[in-house]
Design a protein around this motif. Structure first.
Motif, PDB file in Angstrom:
ATOM      1  N   GLU A 183       0.816  -1.218   0.000  1.00  0.00           N
ATOM      2  CA  GLU A 183       0.000   0.000   0.000  1.00  0.00           C
ATOM      3  C   GLU A 183       0.853   1.273   0.000  1.00  0.00           C
ATOM      4  O   GLU A 183       0.321   2.375  -0.070  1.00  0.00           O
ATOM      5  N   SER A 199       6.019   6.815   5.259  1.00  0.00           N
ATOM      6  CA  SER A 199       6.635   7.842   6.111  1.00  0.00           C
ATOM      7  C   SER A 199       7.649   7.237   7.074  1.00  0.00           C
ATOM      8  O   SER A 199       8.558   7.929   7.538  1.00  0.00           O
ATOM      9  N   ASN A 200       7.509   5.946   7.359  1.00  0.00           N
ATOM     10  CA  ASN A 200       8.383   5.361   8.393  1.00  0.00           C
ATOM     11  C   ASN A 200       9.873   5.430   8.050  1.00  0.00           C
ATOM     12  O   ASN A 200      10.698   5.699   8.921  1.00  0.00           O
ATOM     13  N   GLY A 245       6.932  -2.823   9.407  1.00  0.00           N
ATOM     14  CA  GLY A 245       5.765  -3.475   8.819  1.00  0.00           C
ATOM     15  C   GLY A 245       5.969  -4.951   8.566  1.00  0.00           C
ATOM     16  O   GLY A 245       7.085  -5.473   8.617  1.00  0.00           O
ATOM     17  N   GLY A 246       4.832  -5.625   8.350  1.00  0.00           N
ATOM     18  CA  GLY A 246       4.864  -7.039   7.976  1.00  0.00           C
ATOM     19  C   GLY A 246       5.199  -8.003   9.091  1.00  0.00           C
ATOM     20  O   GLY A 246       5.628  -9.122   8.821  1.00  0.00           O
ATOM     21  N   VAL A 247       5.006  -7.614  10.352  1.00  0.00           N
ATOM     22  CA  VAL A 247       5.390  -8.522  11.450  1.00  0.00           C
ATOM     23  C   VAL A 247       4.204  -9.006  12.287  1.00  0.00           C
ATOM     24  O   VAL A 247       4.381  -9.701  13.271  1.00  0.00           O
ATOM     25  N   SER A 248       2.979  -8.641  11.868  1.00  0.00           N
ATOM     26  CA  SER A 248       1.830  -9.027  12.698  1.00  0.00           C
ATOM     27  C   SER A 248       1.177 -10.319  12.172  1.00  0.00           C
ATOM     28  O   SER A 248       1.887 -11.219  11.729  1.00  0.00           O
ATOM     29  N   ASP A 253       1.919 -10.669   6.075  1.00  0.00           N
ATOM     30  CA  ASP A 253       2.979 -10.294   7.032  1.00  0.00           C
ATOM     31  C   ASP A 253       4.049 -11.388   7.006  1.00  0.00           C
ATOM     32  O   ASP A 253       4.065 -12.295   7.844  1.00  0.00           O
ATOM     33  N   PRO A 297       6.915  -3.013  14.227  1.00  0.00           N
ATOM     34  CA  PRO A 297       5.552  -2.993  13.702  1.00  0.00           C
ATOM     35  C   PRO A 297       5.336  -1.762  12.826  1.00  0.00           C
ATOM     36  O   PRO A 297       5.893  -0.686  13.100  1.00  0.00           O
ATOM     37  N   GLY A 298       4.510  -1.937  11.776  1.00  0.00           N
ATOM     38  CA  GLY A 298       4.399  -0.889  10.758  1.00  0.00           C
ATOM     39  C   GLY A 298       3.617   0.349  11.140  1.00  0.00           C
ATOM     40  O   GLY A 298       3.871   1.429  10.596  1.00  0.00           O
ATOM     41  N   ASN A 299       2.675   0.233  12.065  1.00  0.00           N
ATOM     42  CA  ASN A 299       1.927   1.441  12.428  1.00  0.00           C
ATOM     43  C   ASN A 299       2.916   2.525  12.852  1.00  0.00           C
ATOM     44  O   ASN A 299       3.769   2.287  13.711  1.00  0.00           O
TER      45      ASN A 299
HETATM   46  N1  LIG Z   1      -5.197  -9.874  14.084  1.00  0.00           N
HETATM   47  C1  LIG Z   1      -4.316  -8.981  14.506  1.00  0.00           C
HETATM   48  N2  LIG Z   1      -4.082  -7.907  13.771  1.00  0.00           N
HETATM   49  C2  LIG Z   1      -3.190  -6.992  14.168  1.00  0.00           C
HETATM   50  C3  LIG Z   1      -2.508  -7.163  15.387  1.00  0.00           C
HETATM   51  C4  LIG Z   1      -2.767  -8.316  16.140  1.00  0.00           C
HETATM   52  O1  LIG Z   1      -2.185  -8.532  17.217  1.00  0.00           O
HETATM   53  N3  LIG Z   1      -3.660  -9.199  15.652  1.00  0.00           N
HETATM   54  N4  LIG Z   1      -1.625  -6.210  15.800  1.00  0.00           N
HETATM   55  C5  LIG Z   1      -1.878  -4.866  15.335  1.00  0.00           C
HETATM   56  C6  LIG Z   1      -0.796  -4.057  15.728  1.00  0.00           C
HETATM   57  S1  LIG Z   1      -0.696  -3.756  17.363  1.00  0.00           S
HETATM   58  C7  LIG Z   1       0.075  -3.476  14.852  1.00  0.00           C
HETATM   59  S2  LIG Z   1       1.235  -2.385  15.391  1.00  0.00           S
HETATM   60  C8  LIG Z   1       0.016  -3.758  13.441  1.00  0.00           C
HETATM   61  C9  LIG Z   1       1.409  -4.143  12.979  1.00  0.00           C
HETATM   62  O2  LIG Z   1       1.378  -4.540  11.710  1.00  0.00           O
HETATM   63  P1  LIG Z   1       2.608  -4.920  10.808  1.00  0.00           P
HETATM   64  O3  LIG Z   1       3.882  -4.753  11.493  1.00  0.00           O
HETATM   65  O4  LIG Z   1       2.315  -6.216  10.212  1.00  0.00           O
HETATM   66  O5  LIG Z   1       2.561  -3.764   9.732  1.00  0.00           O
HETATM   67  P2  LIG Z   1       1.717  -3.660   8.421  1.00  0.00           P
HETATM   68  O6  LIG Z   1       0.588  -4.613   8.466  1.00  0.00           O
HETATM   69  O7  LIG Z   1       2.613  -3.754   7.281  1.00  0.00           O
HETATM   70  O8  LIG Z   1       1.176  -2.187   8.529  1.00  0.00           O
HETATM   71  C10 LIG Z   1       0.415  -1.745   9.612  1.00  0.00           C
HETATM   72  C11 LIG Z   1      -0.076  -0.330   9.324  1.00  0.00           C
HETATM   73  O9  LIG Z   1       1.031   0.543   9.263  1.00  0.00           O
HETATM   74  C12 LIG Z   1       1.099   1.218   8.004  1.00  0.00           C
HETATM   75  N5  LIG Z   1       2.500   1.339   7.572  1.00  0.00           N
HETATM   76  C13 LIG Z   1       3.347   0.328   7.414  1.00  0.00           C
HETATM   77  N6  LIG Z   1       4.533   0.777   6.988  1.00  0.00           N
HETATM   78  C14 LIG Z   1       4.432   2.097   6.854  1.00  0.00           C
HETATM   79  C15 LIG Z   1       5.298   3.132   6.418  1.00  0.00           C
HETATM   80  N7  LIG Z   1       6.558   2.876   6.035  1.00  0.00           N
HETATM   81  N8  LIG Z   1       4.855   4.393   6.431  1.00  0.00           N
HETATM   82  C16 LIG Z   1       3.594   4.655   6.819  1.00  0.00           C
HETATM   83  N9  LIG Z   1       2.722   3.727   7.241  1.00  0.00           N
HETATM   84  C17 LIG Z   1       3.122   2.469   7.244  1.00  0.00           C
HETATM   85  C18 LIG Z   1       0.325   0.321   7.080  1.00  0.00           C
HETATM   86  O10 LIG Z   1      -0.168   0.987   5.958  1.00  0.00           O
HETATM   87  C19 LIG Z   1      -0.758  -0.219   7.990  1.00  0.00           C
HETATM   88  O11 LIG Z   1      -1.834   0.674   8.077  1.00  0.00           O
HETATM   89  O12 LIG Z   1      -0.863  -4.822  13.151  1.00  0.00           O
HETATM   90  C20 LIG Z   1      -2.115  -4.771  13.845  1.00  0.00           C
HETATM   91  N10 LIG Z   1      -2.920  -5.863  13.402  1.00  0.00           N
END
Ligand SMILES: Nc1nc2c(c(=O)[nH]1)N[C@H]1C(S)=C(S)[C@@H](COP(=O)(O)OP(=O)(O)OC[C@H]3O[C@@H](n4cnc5c(N)ncnc54)[C@H](O)[C@@H]3O)O[C@H]1N2
Ligand code: MOO
Ligand SMILES: [Mg+2]
Length: 402
Positions: A183, A199-200, A245-248, A253, A297-299
């Protein structure tokens, strides 16, 4: 899942020894010194005139002389002259060597010079007034800067004055910042309705930069094959890899699974904290070299918080820089019930010498605009749910306010 305290212990017990390198002085700001710096000569190196005026011999003054014939002029940057007659004077400039046979400098404001004659209008003089005596600040061979010191402009000035045009410092780790996600588009691109700009990587690279670390940014889409190939190259080339990102738990992921396939030893996945719960940490050892991987984590707020809580203290430890432990007191009662350490976003204010943390509640770890309102994260421990106004907790600040 492990606690924040356990996660910090594991991260901090897996630091690297970067080794050292020699660099030019104009590139040394912010680097950590790996050699003691000695005074190459006395500080100051000669009796230095501190005021523009005339230099006289105090015995002539004590004998009652107030009118002095001006023999010559001693300017800064010229060899030492000698007062040939003690009842005469030499005009002297700030930064010049004090002439031989002179031991008092009287500033121009207290002297009236007509032609070649100087009349002194002060009532008293003291021996070596307005003279910065040789060796009174530091002595030759004194240690001026100890190794392991992080270089600020003050140390740079000292390195220059002792002639260190090149210095030995801790080698810079090779750092890669990798964002993942289909995305995400670049800052120059216009996102489609289902996309956002990444942005990260920019946040992390600039956070590294203000702390004196260079890094290279990468982006990889959520495709297993590509992720595997590109991450292999990156992990083999860099000392530190910070992923976002990609660790959840999502179907795309892939990061933890790929890293383990690349022989990165997982040290933990999941920390009892909010934000940043899915944080993954591991190390890949390859003979004498190793790569440390922080998969954050990506958020955006999670990425940010995890970087300042884990990655930056880890880097500081690798470089021998002390991690400052600061506390701030909560400005109002706050409640948080889940059995997690909560990193509360706060604004910091200095109130009568005490650091006050004012909660700035955002809409979760995706609310990156809330980073603008806050300055720091207040680390509220797990195991309790009510936090009282006036109580102090560790604070992790991302602004230069404190
Ligand atoms: N079923 C579950 N879903 C989720 C859980 C969980 O425990 N069970 N944990 C949530 C939590 S807490 C977090 S934090 C996120 C972590 O997700 P990921 O590390 O896999 O990251 P992504 O899925 O790739 O992205 C999450 C979110 O962040 C935005 N993002 C990612 N990279 C960037 C970037 N470089 N710049 C700006 N924004 C970024 C991405 O678009 C997503 O919106 O997972 C929850 N889900
Ligand atoms: O751990 Mo997540 O960072 O709460 O959104
Ligand atoms: Mg995800």
């Amino acid at each position: 899942m492990i606690s924040v305290e356990e996660a910090i212990d594991i991260v901090m017990s897996h630091t690297l020894e970067p080794g050292k390198e020699k660099i030019f002085l104009d590139k040394a700001i912010g680097r950590v010194l790996k050699e003691d710096i000695l005074a190459d000569r006395d500080f100051p190196p000669f009796n230095r005139v501190m005021m523009d005026g005339i230099a006289i011999n105090s015995q002539a003054w004590e004998a009652g002389r107030r009118e002095y014939y001006v023999e010559s002029m001693q300017t800064a940057g010229s060899p030492q002259q000698t007062l040939s007659e003690t009842q005469n004077c030499i005009e002297v400039m700030t930064g010049a060597m004090l002439p031989q046979n002179a031991d008092v400098v009287i500033r121009y404001e207290d002297v009236n010079i007509t032609g070649k004659v100087a009349n002194v209008s002060v009532d008293a003089v003291t021996s070596f007034q307005n003279v910065h005596l040789k060796g009174t600040d530091r002595r030759v061979d004194d240690i001026l800067i100890h190794k392991d010191q992080k270089l600020s402009p003050a140390e740079i000035a000292i390195l220059a004055t002792v002639g260190k045009h090149a210095v030995e410092v801790v080698r810079q780790l090779r750092i890669a910042i990798v964002s993942t996600g289909d995305e995400l588009v670049d800052v120059n691109d216009t996102p489609s309705p289902y996309q956002i700009r990444r942005s990260n990587t920019y946040a992390l690279q600039s956070a590294l930069q203000v702390n004196g670390h260079e890094s290279k940014g990468f982006h990889i889409n959520d495709e297993k094959e590509v992720l595997g190939v590109k991450l292999r190259e990156i992990v083999e080339e860099y000392d530190l890899v910070i992923l976002s990102g990609g660790v959840s738990k999502g179907k795309k992921d892939y990061v933890p699974e790929i890293l383990e396939k690349l022989n990165v030893r997982k040290l933990f996945h999941g920390v009892k904290q909010r934000p940043g719960k899915p944080f993954w940490f591991g190390v890949r050892e390859d003979g004498s070299s190793s790569t440390t991987i922080f998969a954050l984590p990506g958020n955006p707020v999670s990425t940010f918080m995890c970087f300042y809580t884990y990655t930056l203290p880890w880097l500081n430890r690798c470089y021998g820089i002390d991690n400052r432990e600061i506390e701030a007191s909560l400005s109002e009662d706050f409640e948080f019930n889940p059995p997690l350490t909560y990193f509360l976003q706060v604004k910091l204010n200095l109130d009568k010498g005490q650091l006050l943390a004012i909660p700035v509640i955002g809409k979760g770890s995706g609310d990156l605009a809330n980073l603008l309102e806050a300055d720091a994260f207040l680390q509220l421990p797990s195991g309790r749910s009510v936090f009282k106004a006036g109580e102090s907790f560790p604070v992790i600040s991302y602004r230069q306010k404190i």
